[in-house]
Design a protein around this motif. Structure first.
Motif, PDB file in Angstrom:
ATOM      1  N   ALA A   1       0.814  -1.216   0.000  1.00  0.00           N
ATOM      2  CA  ALA A   1       0.000   0.000   0.000  1.00  0.00           C
ATOM      3  C   ALA A   1       0.847   1.267   0.000  1.00  0.00           C
ATOM      4  O   ALA A   1       0.474   2.278  -0.623  1.00  0.00           O
ATOM      5  N   SER A   2       2.002   1.231   0.670  1.00  0.00           N
ATOM      6  CA  SER A   2       2.841   2.427   0.751  1.00  0.00           C
ATOM      7  C   SER A   2       3.482   2.792  -0.582  1.00  0.00           C
ATOM      8  O   SER A   2       4.059   3.868  -0.729  1.00  0.00           O
ATOM      9  N   THR A   3       3.400   1.905  -1.563  1.00  0.00           N
ATOM     10  CA  THR A   3       3.990   2.199  -2.878  1.00  0.00           C
ATOM     11  C   THR A   3       2.999   2.904  -3.819  1.00  0.00           C
ATOM     12  O   THR A   3       3.379   3.286  -4.930  1.00  0.00           O
ATOM     13  N   LEU A   4       1.761   3.069  -3.372  1.00  0.00           N
ATOM     14  CA  LEU A   4       0.742   3.647  -4.258  1.00  0.00           C
ATOM     15  C   LEU A   4       1.113   5.037  -4.757  1.00  0.00           C
ATOM     16  O   LEU A   4       0.992   5.346  -5.950  1.00  0.00           O
ATOM     17  N   VAL A   5       1.558   5.890  -3.840  1.00  0.00           N
ATOM     18  CA  VAL A   5       1.902   7.253  -4.241  1.00  0.00           C
ATOM     19  C   VAL A   5       3.043   7.240  -5.245  1.00  0.00           C
ATOM     20  O   VAL A   5       3.010   7.957  -6.255  1.00  0.00           O
ATOM     21  N   LEU A   6       4.055   6.407  -4.996  1.00  0.00           N
ATOM     22  CA  LEU A   6       5.186   6.347  -5.918  1.00  0.00           C
ATOM     23  C   LEU A   6       4.747   5.870  -7.299  1.00  0.00           C
ATOM     24  O   LEU A   6       5.156   6.435  -8.325  1.00  0.00           O
ATOM     25  N   LEU A   7       3.920   4.828  -7.345  1.00  0.00           N
ATOM     26  CA  LEU A   7       3.428   4.329  -8.636  1.00  0.00           C
ATOM     27  C   LEU A   7       2.654   5.405  -9.376  1.00  0.00           C
ATOM     28  O   LEU A   7       2.800   5.583 -10.593  1.00  0.00           O
ATOM     29  N   LEU A   8       1.833   6.144  -8.642  1.00  0.00           N
ATOM     30  CA  LEU A   8       1.047   7.198  -9.292  1.00  0.00           C
ATOM     31  C   LEU A   8       1.929   8.354  -9.749  1.00  0.00           C
ATOM     32  O   LEU A   8       1.661   8.977 -10.779  1.00  0.00           O
ATOM     33  N   LEU A   9       2.982   8.647  -9.010  1.00  0.00           N
ATOM     34  CA  LEU A   9       3.903   9.699  -9.456  1.00  0.00           C
ATOM     35  C   LEU A   9       4.589   9.307 -10.758  1.00  0.00           C
ATOM     36  O   LEU A   9       4.828  10.161 -11.627  1.00  0.00           O
ATOM     37  N   VAL A  10       4.918   8.025 -10.917  1.00  0.00           N
ATOM     38  CA  VAL A  10       5.484   7.546 -12.185  1.00  0.00           C
ATOM     39  C   VAL A  10       4.479   7.782 -13.317  1.00  0.00           C
ATOM     40  O   VAL A  10       4.835   8.278 -14.392  1.00  0.00           O
ATOM     41  N   VAL A  11       3.230   7.438 -13.066  1.00  0.00           N
ATOM     42  CA  VAL A  11       2.190   7.632 -14.077  1.00  0.00           C
ATOM     43  C   VAL A  11       1.991   9.115 -14.368  1.00  0.00           C
ATOM     44  O   VAL A  11       1.901   9.531 -15.536  1.00  0.00           O
ATOM     45  N   PHE A  12       1.915   9.942 -13.328  1.00  0.00           N
ATOM     46  CA  PHE A  12       1.702  11.375 -13.518  1.00  0.00           C
ATOM     47  C   PHE A  12       2.848  12.011 -14.306  1.00  0.00           C
ATOM     48  O   PHE A  12       2.633  12.912 -15.127  1.00  0.00           O
ATOM     49  N   LEU A  13       4.068  11.559 -14.050  1.00  0.00           N
ATOM     50  CA  LEU A  13       5.217  12.067 -14.807  1.00  0.00           C
ATOM     51  C   LEU A  13       5.056  11.760 -16.289  1.00  0.00           C
ATOM     52  O   LEU A  13       5.302  12.627 -17.153  1.00  0.00           O
ATOM     53  N   MET A  14       4.609  10.548 -16.614  1.00  0.00           N
ATOM     54  CA  MET A  14       4.420  10.160 -18.005  1.00  0.00           C
ATOM     55  C   MET A  14       3.269  10.925 -18.646  1.00  0.00           C
ATOM     56  O   MET A  14       3.342  11.314 -19.815  1.00  0.00           O
ATOM     57  N   VAL A  15       2.200  11.172 -17.885  1.00  0.00           N
ATOM     58  CA  VAL A  15       1.049  11.903 -18.425  1.00  0.00           C
ATOM     59  C   VAL A  15       1.413  13.358 -18.697  1.00  0.00           C
ATOM     60  O   VAL A  15       1.080  13.909 -19.756  1.00  0.00           O
ATOM     61  N   ASN A  16       2.099  14.003 -17.750  1.00  0.00           N
ATOM     62  CA  ASN A  16       2.500  15.397 -17.956  1.00  0.00           C
ATOM     63  C   ASN A  16       3.444  15.540 -19.144  1.00  0.00           C
ATOM     64  O   ASN A  16       3.400  16.545 -19.866  1.00  0.00           O
ATOM     65  N   THR A  17       4.305  14.552 -19.346  1.00  0.00           N
ATOM     66  CA  THR A  17       5.195  14.577 -20.504  1.00  0.00           C
ATOM     67  C   THR A  17       4.417  14.315 -21.791  1.00  0.00           C
ATOM     68  O   THR A  17       4.661  14.961 -22.823  1.00  0.00           O
ATOM     69  N   SER A  18       3.460  13.406 -21.729  1.00  0.00           N
ATOM     70  CA  SER A  18       2.674  13.058 -22.920  1.00  0.00           C
ATOM     71  C   SER A  18       1.888  14.242 -23.446  1.00  0.00           C
ATOM     72  O   SER A  18       1.754  14.426 -24.664  1.00  0.00           O
ATOM     73  N   VAL A  19       1.354  15.067 -22.545  1.00  0.00           N
ATOM     74  CA  VAL A  19       0.521  16.182 -23.006  1.00  0.00           C
ATOM     75  C   VAL A  19       1.353  17.163 -23.832  1.00  0.00           C
ATOM     76  O   VAL A  19       0.849  17.777 -24.788  1.00  0.00           O
ATOM     77  N   LEU A  20       2.637  17.296 -23.509  1.00  0.00           N
ATOM     78  CA  LEU A  20       3.513  18.169 -24.287  1.00  0.00           C
ATOM     79  C   LEU A  20       3.858  17.544 -25.633  1.00  0.00           C
ATOM     80  O   LEU A  20       3.848  18.222 -26.670  1.00  0.00           O
ATOM     81  N   VAL A  21       4.155  16.245 -25.630  1.00  0.00           N
ATOM     82  CA  VAL A  21       4.502  15.544 -26.868  1.00  0.00           C
ATOM     83  C   VAL A  21       3.316  15.544 -27.833  1.00  0.00           C
ATOM     84  O   VAL A  21       3.473  15.736 -29.051  1.00  0.00           O
ATOM     85  N   LEU A  22       2.115  15.379 -27.314  1.00  0.00           N
ATOM     86  CA  LEU A  22       0.922  15.261 -28.162  1.00  0.00           C
ATOM     87  C   LEU A  22       0.372  16.605 -28.626  1.00  0.00           C
ATOM     88  O   LEU A  22      -0.652  16.643 -29.299  1.00  0.00           O
ATOM     89  N   ARG A  23       1.044  17.687 -28.284  1.00  0.00           N
ATOM     90  CA  ARG A  23       0.608  18.993 -28.792  1.00  0.00           C
ATOM     91  C   ARG A  23       0.702  19.058 -30.319  1.00  0.00           C
ATOM     92  O   ARG A  23       0.040  19.871 -30.958  1.00  0.00           O
ATOM     93  N   ARG A  24       1.536  18.182 -30.915  1.00  0.00           N
ATOM     94  CA  ARG A  24       1.639  18.181 -32.379  1.00  0.00           C
ATOM     95  C   ARG A  24       0.382  17.610 -33.035  1.00  0.00           C
ATOM     96  O   ARG A  24       0.153  17.813 -34.229  1.00  0.00           O
ATOM     97  N   ASP A  25      -0.408  16.880 -32.263  1.00  0.00           N
ATOM     98  CA  ASP A  25      -1.678  16.355 -32.751  1.00  0.00           C
ATOM     99  C   ASP A  25      -2.775  17.302 -32.282  1.00  0.00           C
ATOM    100  O   ASP A  25      -3.056  17.396 -31.090  1.00  0.00           O
ATOM    101  N   ARG A  26      -3.392  17.999 -33.202  1.00  0.00           N
ATOM    102  CA  ARG A  26      -4.373  19.021 -32.837  1.00  0.00           C
ATOM    103  C   ARG A  26      -5.623  18.424 -32.205  1.00  0.00           C
ATOM    104  O   ARG A  26      -6.292  19.072 -31.401  1.00  0.00           O
ATOM    105  N   GLY A  27      -5.988  17.206 -32.587  1.00  0.00           N
ATOM    106  CA  GLY A  27      -7.177  16.586 -32.026  1.00  0.00           C
ATOM    107  C   GLY A  27      -8.431  17.362 -32.389  1.00  0.00           C
ATOM    108  O   GLY A  27      -8.492  18.049 -33.416  1.00  0.00           O
TER     109      GLY A  27
END
Length: 457
Positions: A367-393
Motif C-alpha cells: 500500500a505504501s507504494t501507491l503514491v510512488l506508482l502514481l507519481l510515475v504515471v503522472f510524470l508520463m502523463v504530464n510529458t505526454s501532453v507536451l509531446v501530443l501537442r503536435r496532434d491538434r485533435g
C-alpha cells in the motif's frame, strides 16, 4: 520521424476500435454524476486517518500542506483535463502514453495504474473488515474482504449509472461527516476550548518549517489522488469535452476546501501531539467536542472505505478494458454484458486479483507504494501532453497552459525525492515487472506483425 509515424499509425489503428459497436461502452454519465464520481473518489478513506500523520510531519498547521498538495494536484489535473477531452477513451493514462511514446510506454503506464488500483481495492477491502467494522460486529477479515469485493463487483457490473448513483449517496454521507468535524471545531472555538495558535505552528524538532511542509505535503497529496481514475469513464460520459473539465476542477476545488476546513478544525480542537499519535484523528475531535456518538464515525468511515473501493474498482476494470482495446492486454478483457454494456470480464479479473491480495495479507507492504506508482504515471502523463501537442485533435478540447504540465513534471520529481528508500525498492520492483511484461508484449506484437506481413491472407 519514422518512430513518430509508427506511433501515430498505431494510435489511428487503436481508435478504429471505437467504431466497433459491439465493444462500445454506454454513454450515461452527466456532468453532476461525473462531478460526484470524482469528488467521491478524492474524498476517500484517507482523510479519516491521514490528518494525524500530516500533523506529525508538518506540525499544528495541518491546513498548509493540505493546501500545497491541492495546488500540486491541480497541475497534473490540468494535463488530464486536456488529454481526456482530446481523447475520451477508457484507457486513460495508458492510452495517452501509447499515443505519445508507443505501446511499450503505454503498457508500463497502464500496468502501474492497474497495480496501484488493484492493491488499493484490496487494502480498502481489508480495511473494511478491520477495526471500523469491529465497532459493530466481529468477523474474520479475510471472509469480509472476499464478500465485500464480490458485492462491489456486482454493483460495478450492473452499470456505470447505478454505480455512480450509489457513489452520490455515499459521497453525501462522507461530506456530511466531514462537515460535522468542521462544525465541531467551530463550536469548540466559540466556547473557548480551541487554540488558534496551533494554526500557525509549522515545523517539528527534526525539521524546519519548509522541510516539514514538503514532507507533510507528500502525505496530503495521497488525499487528493483519485481524480486520475475519472479519465477511465470519459468514454461513458455524455459530453466529455464540456463536462470533464467542469467536473474535474469543481470536484478538486470542493475537496480542497473541505480538507482545509477539516485541517483547521482538527488543529484548533486537538493538541498537535495528541492528533499526531492517534490512528483515528477525527474521532479525537468528536471526543473533545462531545455531543456526537463516536460510533457514528465508524459508520461514516465504513461508507468512505466502501465508496473508495467501488470507484477504484470501476477505474481498474475500465483501465483493463481500455488497455485490452489498445492491444496491450488479452482481447478477452474487452467482453461486455450484452444489455448493461459493462466490461464484465475486466471486472471479474481485477476483482479476483484484489481478492488474492486481500487474502494473502501482503497488501500492507504494497500500500505504501501507491503514491510512488502514481507519481510515475503522472510524470508520463504530464510529458505526454507536451509531446501530443503536435496532434491538434478536436478543435474544441480543453487546452492547459504549457507552464502547467511543465510544473506538473517538476512537482512529480519533487515529491518523489521525499519518498523513503524502502518504498522506492518495492515500487521499482513493480515497475520492473511491468517493464518486463511490456517488453514481452512488444516482442509478441512484432512477431505477429511480421507474420501478417508474410501472410497477408
Amino acid at each position: 520521424m519514422a518512430r513518430r509515424g509508427a506511433n501515430r499509425a498505431l494510435a489511428e489503428t487503436v481508435d478504429q476500435g471505437r467504431a466497433q459497436e459491439g465493444a462500445a461502452l454506454k454513454r450515461a454519465l452527466t456532468t453532476p454524476l461525473l462531478y460526484f464520481f470524482i469528488l467521491g473518489d478524492v474524498l476517500g478513506a484517507g482523510v479519516y486517518v491521514l490528518v494525524g500523520q500530516i500533523a506529525a510531519d508538518a506540525g499544528g498547521a495541518v491546513w498548509v500542506p493540505l493546501l500545497v498538495a491541492l495546488l500540486l494536484a491541480l497541475l497534473t489535473a490540468a494535463s488530464y483535463a486536456e488529454l481526456a477531452t482530446k481523447y475520451p477513451r477508457a484507457g486513460g493514462a495508458s492510452h495517452y502514453t501509447t499515443r505519445a511514446f508507443g505501446p511499450f510506454a503505454g503498457f508500463v503506464a497502464g500496468f502501474c495504474m492497474l497495480a496501484a488500483g488493484i492493491v488499493s481495492v484490496a487494502a480498502l477491502a481489508r480495511g473494511f473488515g478491520g477495526d471500523y467494522l469491529s465497532a459493530f460486529v466481529t468477523l474474520p477479515v479475510g471472509l469480509v474482504a472476499v464478500l465485500f469485493l464480490a458485492l462491489l463487483a456486482l454493483v460495478n457490473a450492473r452499470g456505470i449509472k447505478e454505480s455512480t448513483r450509489a457513489n452520490v449517496v455515499a459521497t453525501v454521507v462522507e461530506v456530511g461527516g466531514l462537515a460535522v468535524i468542521v462544525v465541531l471545531g467551530a463550536w469548540l472555538l466559540l466556547r473557548g476550548d480551541g487554540d488558534v495558535g496551533r494554526l500557525t505552528q509549522l515545523g517539528t524538532p527534526e525539521k524546519g518549517a519548509a522541510a516539514a511542509v514538503l514532507s507533510g505535503s507528500v502525505l496530503a497529496y495521497y488525499s487528493f489522488v483519485g481524480f486520475e481514475t475519472s479519465v477511465n469513464v470519459a468514454e461513458e460520459t455524455l459530453d466529455p469535452r464540456r463536462s470533464y473539465p467542469r467536473a474535474l476542477f469543481g470536484a478538486l476545488a470542493t475537496a480542497g476546501a473541505v480538507y482545509v476546513l477539516v485541517g483547521l478544525a482538527a488543529s484548533v480542537a486537538v493538541p498537535t501531539a495528541q492528533l499526531a499519535g492517534s490512528s483515528g484523528p477525527l474521532l479525537e475531535v468528536v471526543e473533545e467536542a462531545g455531543g456526537v456518538p463516536p460510533r457514528l464515525f465508524s459508520a461514516i468511515a465504513l461508507v468512505a472505505v466502501a465508496n473508495g473501493a467501488l470507484l477504484t474498482g470501476i477505474m481498474s476494470s475500465r483501465l483493463a478494458y481500455g488497455m485490452a482495446k489498445d492491444g496491450l492486454l488479452p482481447a478477452a478483457l474487452t467482453r461486455v454484458l450484452p444489455g448493461r454494456r459493462t466490461p464484465w470480464a475486466a471486472i471479474a479479473v481485477t476483482t479476483l486479483l484484489a481478492m488474492l491480495l486481500a487474502l494473502t495479507g501482503s497488501v500492507a507492504t504494497l500500500a505504501s507504494t501507491l503514491v510512488l506508482l502514481l507519481l510515475v504515471v503522472f510524470l508520463m502523463v504530464n510529458t505526454s501532453v507536451l509531446v501530443l501537442r503536435r496532434d491538434r485533435g478536436e478543435a474544441d478540447h480543453f487546452r492547459a497552459p504549457t507552464a502547467l504540465p511543465v510544473l506538473g513534471i517538476a512537482s512529480c520529481v519533487l515529491l518523489a525525492t521525499q519518498i523513503e528508500a524502502q518504498v522506492w525498492l518495492r515500487g521499482l520492483t513493480i515497475v520492473t515487472v511491468g517493464t518486463v511484461l511490456g517488453a514481452l508484449s512488444a516482442v509478441r506484437r512484432t512477431r505477429r506483425a511480421d507474420r501478417d506481413a508474410r501472410d497477408p491472407d
